[in-house]
Write an enzyme that holds these catalytic residues in place. Sequence first.
Site, short mmCIF file in Angstrom:
data_model
loop_
_atom_site.label_atom_id
_atom_site.label_comp_id
_atom_site.label_asym_id
_atom_site.label_seq_id
_atom_site.Cartn_x
_atom_site.Cartn_y
_atom_site.Cartn_z
N SER A 57 0.79 -1.24 0.00
CA SER A 57 0.00 0.00 0.00
C SER A 57 0.82 1.28 0.00
CB SER A 57 -0.96 0.01 1.19
OG SER A 57 -2.07 -0.81 0.93
N LYS A 105 0.18 3.84 -2.63
CA LYS A 105 -0.81 4.91 -2.55
C LYS A 105 -0.17 6.29 -2.37
CE LYS A 105 -4.54 1.98 -0.78
NZ LYS A 105 -3.91 0.75 -0.26
N SER A 161 -5.66 3.29 4.74
CA SER A 161 -5.21 2.66 3.49
C SER A 161 -6.35 2.01 2.73
CB SER A 161 -4.12 1.62 3.80
OG SER A 161 -3.40 1.30 2.63
N LYS A 167 3.00 6.63 4.83
CA LYS A 167 2.18 5.53 4.33
C LYS A 167 2.80 4.18 4.68
CE LYS A 167 -1.47 4.07 2.57
NZ LYS A 167 -1.32 3.03 3.61
#
Length: 377
Positions: free
Chosen positions: A55, A58, A115, A219
Amino acid sequence: MKRITALALALLCLLPLPAYAAPAQVTAPSAILMEKTTGKVLYEQDAETQYEPASVTKVMTLLLVMEAIDSGSLGWDDMVTASTHAISMGGSQVWLKENEQMTVRDMVKAVTVVSANDCAVALAEHIAGSESAFVERMNQRAQELGMKHTTFVNCTGLPAAGHLTCAYDIAQMSRELILNHPSIREYTTIWMDTLRDGAFQLSNTNRLIFYYEGATGLKTGFTDTALYCLSATAERDGMELIAVVMHAPTSNDRFESCKALLNYGFANYAITPVYPSQAIPPVEVILGEQDTVQPVTARECSILLEKSKAGTVTTQMELAPQVEAPVEAGQKLGELRVLVDGRQVDTIDLIAPQEVPRLSVGGIFKRFLNTLFLQEG
């Protein structure tokens, strides 16, 4: 022989030691530490080996969303509708229902804090028409940023063949996001929040936000094949750092590795403002309405500096002895060179802060008469 060895060891002890050592606590196989403003790499460990980013993908999704917002093509209060494809993502999500609508603001919050894959795809479809079209934009943007080891296959980071990047590339896109779109921090620093009028609870997957001083984001990522990944950002004393780790064996490893990287950076580097080591003298203006113009620096100067070299910063000034009017505002009058340990690291233009018009014929005659009378007096 023993005496010689003892003497050699004693001499070694007298030699100057390095001011600091690399962070030994980095247990992730791939890691990098970068300073935001300069993009300078402060530490790296196998940073160009490709891994699945999970993730952390992202970061690029959010970058394109923020670019759309800042360009005016997307608004924070625009409503985004969840498609059948978006709600089918699985993994981390906020359980959007088909045709459910949510503002861009809330979807960005869901992507940054928990997320949410469904929100990431819904945003991608809203911006580009389809996830595949959005992914094309992601790859194009990656090329523009010089991300040579990156190929995106989706906008979520869910497992997909060929979906790969490296720690250095992640640092590059993370830097672009936080450097040019600082308002993302409003969302990446949320620890706990809600959606749907308080009905849905959010808790940040990045636990550094809770316990690391100065944490600003960014993130997390995890899949069974990518293992544990993290792009962590933090700011102290005006310096923001980006620490990236990939393929860490445990969640704790990724957080502790990033913590060690950030601690290393803050302990050993600083953003240091630089000023001229002497007053900048005025420059004579020939045939100007003013006799002189006072140069100023074209911009503020701050440099990324190893703390151990704080006393080695010097400046050298070079100015034109005179200029002829008219002088334009912003006209270059000289340079200020910044040196660290005698090595030039930056150059700042010295410029005129305002214009100096040229004397008219009448003005020249008047100045001549004034000079003449003064000499006679």
